[in-house]
Design a protein around this motif. Structure first.
Motif, PDB file in Angstrom:
ATOM      1  N   ALA A  49       0.840  -1.202   0.000  1.00  0.00           N
ATOM      2  CA  ALA A  49       0.000   0.000   0.000  1.00  0.00           C
ATOM      3  C   ALA A  49       0.872   1.247   0.000  1.00  0.00           C
ATOM      4  CB  ALA A  49      -0.923   0.011   1.217  1.00  0.00           C
ATOM      5  N   GLY A  50       0.404   2.252  -0.675  1.00  0.00           N
ATOM      6  CA  GLY A  50       1.149   3.501  -0.752  1.00  0.00           C
ATOM      7  C   GLY A  50       0.862   4.423   0.421  1.00  0.00           C
ATOM      8  N   PHE A  51       1.790   5.331   0.624  1.00  0.00           N
ATOM      9  CA  PHE A  51       1.621   6.431   1.566  1.00  0.00           C
ATOM     10  C   PHE A  51       2.217   7.637   0.867  1.00  0.00           C
ATOM     11  CE2 PHE A  51       5.258   3.854   2.627  1.00  0.00           C
ATOM     12  CZ  PHE A  51       6.267   4.691   3.041  1.00  0.00           C
ATOM     13  N   GLU A  52       2.493   8.723   1.549  1.00  0.00           N
ATOM     14  CA  GLU A  52       2.980   9.900   0.828  1.00  0.00           C
ATOM     15  C   GLU A  52       4.042  10.656   1.611  1.00  0.00           C
ATOM     16  OE1 GLU A  52      -0.390  13.255   1.684  1.00  0.00           O
ATOM     17  OE2 GLU A  52      -0.992  11.585   0.382  1.00  0.00           O
ATOM     18  N   THR A  53       4.831  11.403   0.861  1.00  0.00           N
ATOM     19  CA  THR A  53       5.805  12.283   1.490  1.00  0.00           C
ATOM     20  C   THR A  53       5.055  13.456   2.111  1.00  0.00           C
ATOM     21  OG1 THR A  53       6.115  13.663  -0.464  1.00  0.00           O
ATOM     22  CG2 THR A  53       7.543  11.718  -0.269  1.00  0.00           C
ATOM     23  N   PHE A  54       5.743  14.255   2.861  1.00  0.00           N
ATOM     24  CA  PHE A  54       5.146  15.433   3.487  1.00  0.00           C
ATOM     25  C   PHE A  54       4.523  16.343   2.433  1.00  0.00           C
ATOM     26  CE2 PHE A  54       5.409  19.623   5.582  1.00  0.00           C
ATOM     27  CZ  PHE A  54       4.707  19.326   6.748  1.00  0.00           C
ATOM     28  N   GLU A  55       5.171  16.397   1.270  1.00  0.00           N
ATOM     29  CA  GLU A  55       4.702  17.262   0.182  1.00  0.00           C
ATOM     30  C   GLU A  55       3.577  16.628  -0.623  1.00  0.00           C
ATOM     31  OE1 GLU A  55       7.978  16.403   0.664  1.00  0.00           O
ATOM     32  OE2 GLU A  55       8.513  18.258   1.690  1.00  0.00           O
ATOM     33  N   GLY A  56       3.236  15.351  -0.355  1.00  0.00           N
ATOM     34  CA  GLY A  56       2.137  14.694  -1.054  1.00  0.00           C
ATOM     35  C   GLY A  56       2.543  13.767  -2.179  1.00  0.00           C
ATOM     36  N   ALA A  57       3.832  13.580  -2.428  1.00  0.00           N
ATOM     37  CA  ALA A  57       4.288  12.668  -3.477  1.00  0.00           C
ATOM     38  C   ALA A  57       4.091  11.220  -3.024  1.00  0.00           C
ATOM     39  CB  ALA A  57       5.759  12.919  -3.812  1.00  0.00           C
ATOM     40  N   ALA A  75       1.299   9.308  15.620  1.00  0.00           N
ATOM     41  CA  ALA A  75       0.341  10.399  15.428  1.00  0.00           C
ATOM     42  C   ALA A  75       0.698  11.549  16.368  1.00  0.00           C
ATOM     43  CB  ALA A  75      -1.079   9.922  15.713  1.00  0.00           C
ATOM     44  N   THR A  76       0.290  12.724  16.000  1.00  0.00           N
ATOM     45  CA  THR A  76       0.618  13.915  16.788  1.00  0.00           C
ATOM     46  C   THR A  76      -0.027  13.911  18.167  1.00  0.00           C
ATOM     47  OG1 THR A  76      -1.202  15.130  15.753  1.00  0.00           O
ATOM     48  CG2 THR A  76       0.984  15.362  14.748  1.00  0.00           C
ATOM     49  N   TRP A  77      -1.137  13.221  18.337  1.00  0.00           N
ATOM     50  CA  TRP A  77      -1.866  13.188  19.609  1.00  0.00           C
ATOM     51  C   TRP A  77      -1.384  12.071  20.531  1.00  0.00           C
ATOM     52  CZ3 TRP A  77      -3.660   8.354  19.664  1.00  0.00           C
ATOM     53  CH2 TRP A  77      -3.976   7.745  18.456  1.00  0.00           C
ATOM     54  N   CYS A  78      -0.432  11.273  20.095  1.00  0.00           N
ATOM     55  CA  CYS A  78       0.001  10.059  20.787  1.00  0.00           C
ATOM     56  C   CYS A  78       1.157  10.349  21.758  1.00  0.00           C
ATOM     57  CB  CYS A  78       0.420   9.031  19.737  1.00  0.00           C
ATOM     58  SG  CYS A  78       1.272   7.591  20.342  1.00  0.00           S
ATOM     59  N   ALA A  79       0.880  10.270  23.070  1.00  0.00           N
ATOM     60  CA  ALA A  79       1.912  10.550  24.079  1.00  0.00           C
ATOM     61  C   ALA A  79       3.090   9.571  24.014  1.00  0.00           C
ATOM     62  CB  ALA A  79       1.296  10.557  25.471  1.00  0.00           C
ATOM     63  N   ALA A 106       3.238   9.385   9.820  1.00  0.00           N
ATOM     64  CA  ALA A 106       2.140   9.969  10.596  1.00  0.00           C
ATOM     65  C   ALA A 106       0.842   9.382  10.053  1.00  0.00           C
ATOM     66  CB  ALA A 106       2.150  11.486  10.478  1.00  0.00           C
ATOM     67  N   THR A 107       0.131   8.675  10.898  1.00  0.00           N
ATOM     68  CA  THR A 107      -1.035   7.909  10.484  1.00  0.00           C
ATOM     69  C   THR A 107      -2.326   8.671  10.754  1.00  0.00           C
ATOM     70  OG1 THR A 107       0.194   5.917  11.001  1.00  0.00           O
ATOM     71  CG2 THR A 107      -2.162   5.671  10.786  1.00  0.00           C
ATOM     72  N   ALA A 113       0.992  21.180   9.578  1.00  0.00           N
ATOM     73  CA  ALA A 113       1.534  22.099  10.589  1.00  0.00           C
ATOM     74  C   ALA A 113       1.704  21.382  11.931  1.00  0.00           C
ATOM     75  CB  ALA A 113       0.624  23.310  10.748  1.00  0.00           C
ATOM     76  N   ALA A 114       0.770  20.498  12.273  1.00  0.00           N
ATOM     77  CA  ALA A 114       0.860  19.746  13.529  1.00  0.00           C
ATOM     78  C   ALA A 114       2.024  18.761  13.484  1.00  0.00           C
ATOM     79  CB  ALA A 114      -0.450  19.019  13.806  1.00  0.00           C
ATOM     80  N   ILE A 115       2.253  18.139  12.330  1.00  0.00           N
ATOM     81  CA  ILE A 115       3.387  17.219  12.175  1.00  0.00           C
ATOM     82  C   ILE A 115       4.688  17.979  12.376  1.00  0.00           C
ATOM     83  CG2 ILE A 115       4.662  15.826  10.481  1.00  0.00           C
ATOM     84  CD1 ILE A 115       1.904  15.033   9.312  1.00  0.00           C
ATOM     85  N   THR A 116       4.810  19.116  11.721  1.00  0.00           N
ATOM     86  CA  THR A 116       6.016  19.933  11.851  1.00  0.00           C
ATOM     87  C   THR A 116       6.232  20.360  13.300  1.00  0.00           C
ATOM     88  OG1 THR A 116       5.857  20.710   9.578  1.00  0.00           O
ATOM     89  CG2 THR A 116       7.129  22.075  11.100  1.00  0.00           C
ATOM     90  N   ARG A 117       5.192  20.841  13.932  1.00  0.00           N
ATOM     91  CA  ARG A 117       5.292  21.273  15.334  1.00  0.00           C
ATOM     92  C   ARG A 117       5.709  20.099  16.236  1.00  0.00           C
ATOM     93  NH1 ARG A 117       0.927  23.716  15.428  1.00  0.00           N
ATOM     94  NH2 ARG A 117      -0.434  22.056  16.119  1.00  0.00           N
ATOM     95  N   PHE A 118       5.089  18.947  16.064  1.00  0.00           N
ATOM     96  CA  PHE A 118       5.386  17.756  16.870  1.00  0.00           C
ATOM     97  C   PHE A 118       6.863  17.365  16.731  1.00  0.00           C
ATOM     98  CE2 PHE A 118       5.933  13.216  17.360  1.00  0.00           C
ATOM     99  CZ  PHE A 118       5.156  12.880  18.461  1.00  0.00           C
ATOM    100  N   LEU A 119       7.342  17.280  15.500  1.00  0.00           N
ATOM    101  CA  LEU A 119       8.733  16.877  15.278  1.00  0.00           C
ATOM    102  C   LEU A 119       9.709  17.944  15.762  1.00  0.00           C
ATOM    103  CD1 LEU A 119       8.337  15.083  11.845  1.00  0.00           C
ATOM    104  CD2 LEU A 119       8.685  14.029  14.086  1.00  0.00           C
ATOM    105  N   ASP A 120       9.356  19.208  15.592  1.00  0.00           N
ATOM    106  CA  ASP A 120      10.207  20.289  16.112  1.00  0.00           C
ATOM    107  C   ASP A 120      10.285  20.241  17.636  1.00  0.00           C
ATOM    108  OD1 ASP A 120      10.681  21.153  13.534  1.00  0.00           O
ATOM    109  OD2 ASP A 120       9.343  22.895  13.663  1.00  0.00           O
TER     110      ASP A 120
END
Length: 186
Positions: A49-57, A75-79, A106-107, A113-120
Motif C-alpha cells: 500500500a502507498g503512503f505519501e511524502t510530506f509534500e504529497g508525493a 500520530a501527533t496526539w500520541c503521548a 504519521a497515520t 503544521a501539527a506534524i512539523t510542530r510535533f517533530l520540532d
C-alpha cells in the motif's frame, strides 16, 4: 550488571555476524524495552500500500527494497509516540544510510503544521515526514494502536513488530539493527 548485558549483546552480535558460528537470531538480542519486540518465526511480506511524502508525493515500502527498514507508525496526539521520537531520531542519525533507514509515518488525518510542530518539539529533525492520511498502509499492516514499529528486511518482509514505545537508541536496538543489516551482507 550493565557491563554484563553489554558483553552479552556484543557477543550475540558477533555470533550473528560470523556465518561460521551459531546464529541465535535477533530474538537473543532483545533487552530492556525491546523485550516487547515480537520476532516472527518466518518473514511475512510487508504491505504494498502507498503512503505519501510530506509534500504529497506517492511513496511505498518498495522504494526501500535493499535496505533494512524500521517502520514507525505514529500520530501527533500520541503521548508514547512523543516519548520515543527522540530515540528514533538518534537511531536514524547514527545508523541511517545505504543499509538502514528509520521510516516514520504519521497515520490518519494529521495536519502538516501539527506534524512539523510535533517533530520540532521533540527535536526529531533527522526523520522523514511521511504521511498516511487515509490509513491505507496502517490498515493493510494491521496497525490497531499507536505507536507500532515494524522491522522490515532487505527483501521487503516484516521480520518483527513492537506495539508501544521503545528505547530505539538503546544498545539492544542497535545490536538488532546491526544483525539485520549483516544478514544481507553475507
Amino acid at each position: 550488571m550493565k557491563l554484563v548485558r553489554s558483553v552479552a549483546l556484543y557477543t550475540a552480535l558477533a555470533l550473528c555476524a560470523n556465518p561460521g558460528l551459531a546464529d541465535p537470531g535477533i530474538e537473543a538480542l532483545r533487552d530492556g524495552s525491546l523485550k516487547k519486540l515480537v520476532v516472527h518465526s518466518a518473514p511475512r511480506p510487508a504491505s504494498e500500500a502507498g503512503f505519501e511524502t510530506f509534500e504529497g508525493a506517492p511513496v511505498s515500502l518498495a522504494d526501500y527494497r535493499g535496505q533494512v527498514v524500521l517502520l514507525n507508525f505514529w500520530a501527533t496526539w500520541c503521548a508514547p509516540c512523543r516519548k520515543e521520537m527522540p530515540a528514533l531520531d538518534a537511531l536514524q542519525r547514527d545508523l541511517g544510510g545505504e543499509d538502514f533507514q528509520v521510516v516514520t509515518v504519521a497515520t490518519g488525518r494529521q495536519a502538516p503544521a501539527a506534524i512539523t510542530r510535533f517533530l520540532d518539539e521533540t527535536g526529531a529533525d533527522a526523520l522523514p515526514r511521511h504521511r498516511d492520511p487515509k490509513m491505507a498502509l496502517a490498515r493493510d499492516m494491521a496497525v490497531l494502536g499507536l505507536p507500532v514499529t515494524v522491522l522490515i528486511d532487505r527483501q521487503g518482509n516484516e521480520v518483527a513488530r513492537l506495539q508501544g514505545d521503545a528505547e530505539w537508541d538503546s544498545e539492544s536496538a542497535r545490536a538488532i539493527i546491526a544483525a539485520l543489516t549483516a544478514q544481507g551482507d553475507s
